[in-house]
Every structure is written in C-alpha cells, then in structure tokens.
Write an enzyme that holds these catalytic residues in place. Sequence first.
Site, mmCIF file in Angstrom:
data_model
loop_
_atom_site.group_PDB
_atom_site.id
_atom_site.type_symbol
_atom_site.label_atom_id
_atom_site.label_comp_id
_atom_site.label_asym_id
_atom_site.label_seq_id
_atom_site.Cartn_x
_atom_site.Cartn_y
_atom_site.Cartn_z
ATOM 1 N N CYS A 1 0.883 -0.829 0.134
ATOM 2 C CA CYS A 1 0.056 -0.018 0.098
ATOM 3 C C CYS A 1 0.549 1.162 -0.101
ATOM 4 C CB CYS A 1 -1.004 -0.167 1.558
ATOM 5 S SG CYS A 1 -2.559 -1.342 1.183
ATOM 6 N N CYS B 1 14.033 5.115 -6.936
ATOM 7 C CA CYS B 1 13.035 4.819 -7.158
ATOM 8 C C CYS B 1 12.274 5.219 -5.583
ATOM 9 C CB CYS B 1 12.334 3.353 -6.932
ATOM 10 S SG CYS B 1 12.575 1.936 -6.027
#
Length: 396
Positions: A197, A354
């Site tokens: 999530c 990232c």
Amino acid sequence: MSLPPLVEPADELTIDEVRRYSRHLIIPEVGMAGQKRLKNSKVLVIGAGGLGSPALLYLAAAGVGTLGIVEFDTVDESNLQRQIIHGQSDVGKSKAQSAKESILETNPNTNVVLHETRLDNDNVFEIFEQYDLIVDGTDNFATRYLVNDAAVLLGKPYVWGSIFRFDGQVSVFWAEHGPCYRCLYPEPPPPGMVPSCAEGGVLGVLCASVGAAQVTEAIKLLTGIGDPSLGRLNIYEALDLNWRTLKVRKDPNCAICGENPTVTELIDYESFCGALTEEAADAAVGSTISVKQLSEWIKLKDNGEKDFVLIDVREPNEYEINKIPGSVLIPKADFQTGVALEKLPQDKQLVFHCKSGVRSAEVLAIAKGAGFSDAVHVGGGVVAWVDQIDPSQPSY
Ligand SMILES: [Zn+2]
C-alpha cells in the site's frame, strides 16, 4: 459450517455493561450468553494501522474483554487518511499507545495489552498463546506467513484481511477445521510483483469495509453465531460495491497443514519472501550509492566535475509528490518492455532511484544486463532523500 463458540461465557455482566450492550442483548442469537462470551474473549490484533484501526475500535465497542495489540511503529501524518484510531495530536506518538487511548475512550471496560515489538520467530508463540483468536492486519508477506505458521502450529484460528487500492480480501484460516493461508497462497509472490500500500496506495475508507468484515468474523467465531468464512475467500471490489466469494479447499499437499508437512517449525520468513529478486540483489552489490553520496555527486555535476543521468523509475503520480532535483522520469515498466533502453545515453553513467530502492534495483539489473555496466542505484530512494537531505519536501 457452524462451529461451537470459541469462548466460555463470563460469570456475569455488571448493570453498566447491560446498559452499554443492550442493542446486542436484544438480538436473540447474541443475548446475554453471547455478550458474556465476548466479555471473556481475548483477541490479538496484529498492527494498529489501516485494518487494525477499525478492527480494534469495533472489537472494543462490541465488548471484547481483552484486546492485545502488536505494533512497534509511530503515528505518521500519512497514516491519518485511513488509520482512524489515531488523530492529529498523535503524530509522532507510539501507535500502540495512541490506539490504547482511543480504545479506552470508546470502551473503558477493555483490558488493553500492548506488545510494542516487531512480531518475530522468538516472540510469536509467547504472544499468540495468550489469546483465543488473532486478527491479522499486517501489510507484508513475511509477517503474514509467520502469523499463519505460528497459528497453525498452535492450533489457533485467525481472521485475515488485506487491502490494495480499491480491493480487499477477507478469510478465516484455522487448520483444524479448514484451509490455512498457505493452502490459498502456497508461495509468496515474487518480490517486486505485488506493490505494498505504501508503494501502490489504498483508498482510505476501504480499511473500514475490510476491517469491519474481519471483526464480524471474529465475533461469529467467539460467540459461535452464524457460519464463519472458513474455506471461503471473500473479495471486495469497492468500485463495483461488490463482494465475491471463492471456495478455498484445504490443500492435502500444503507445506504446513497438509498430510506430509515440510514446515514443522518456524522458518526464515524474510528470506522466504525475499525483499529483492535474486537478479536485483546481485546487481545492487557494489552498485548502490547512498543519498549522501548522491548529494555529493550532484554538487560535483553542477561544478562540471562529474557527469551522470539521474533516472527516477517511479510512476508519474509519485513524481508529482516529491522528486530529487535534476531527475528524469522513466517508469520501471518502460525498462521491462525495453522501450526505455533505446532512449538512454550510451556515454554517461546512469543513476537510478525509486521510492525506497526496490524498483530501482530491478531496473539496475535490466540496465546492467543491457550493457550499462557502471550504472548504480540509490539505496533508500526518494524516501531517504527527503529524510536525510531535503526535509522540506513531503514524503509518502
Ligand atoms: Zn494449509
């Protein structure tokens, strides 16, 4: 299949308790006996996060006598979009403490037991043994398999839930009466395949739908009412407002609850679930720089003493939230399809980053495989950058 109640009734309810639980007491199936069973119940909730927040509040409100909480994290502002047990004034506070305060405000009769630790092989049995039932609200695969295996080995039932973006899943696992989590998912997904999530996002209110379904299953098991969702995987799709149910059979070849189990004690769950693919881990060895090094490199580049291309491999919506100055966005998928490789300069060193360093390590492996042998990636990603170099930017 209905099952006998998990818990024997408490001796009696006080006058205050009769008043508090009157809307339960007048439901014939619950009645005085059901409410006394809840009073005598000991339920452990793993995580006071997205699923744990509604689960804990409703278990407490329902009159579950003892609530255990396993949680070691602190409340962050990015939690408040869904973790409704915590509030603005709790930011920075221990989640376990914050959850306890909200629970006692909801129902001061609750005996709240805090386990402010990371669940691991050394403490899981000792913690689980104190409870009748476990509600799993964890968000990572290593802990899920640990919870499953410990529950199977102790013969405990547990209610599992998971959430991602707009979809949720709920089931009850109890190896003595039906399948376990490994019967449904024998192996964890390959690392990097299923975003968490934190990486993929979740609609906050989805936690309420899934957490409430978990509490419903818990109450059914504790009191022996209804048909617990053993052997059924319930899938909730918020965008269609739809619950689908799939049958889950006990797998005779299940590694832990099958006929010839190969898992007879706890294993190394971190390596079983692997944070990185083997290729990514290999590529990252000796080719990982820290955000501090990156910050130095950027200064050298500005002085004309070093040349490299900084490539952000996240998604465009993540790039809108925060970024490292000078980075160009090329999402990971473009490297997997090969589109990105054609665009890369052959004469400059490549630096990938990232959010946290998982996706960039995978891209690093692809780039090295394509001949960019001096490419590196940034350990900790933009999260570490915001944390250590530029706290003026938001994190997520
Ligand atoms: Zn199994």
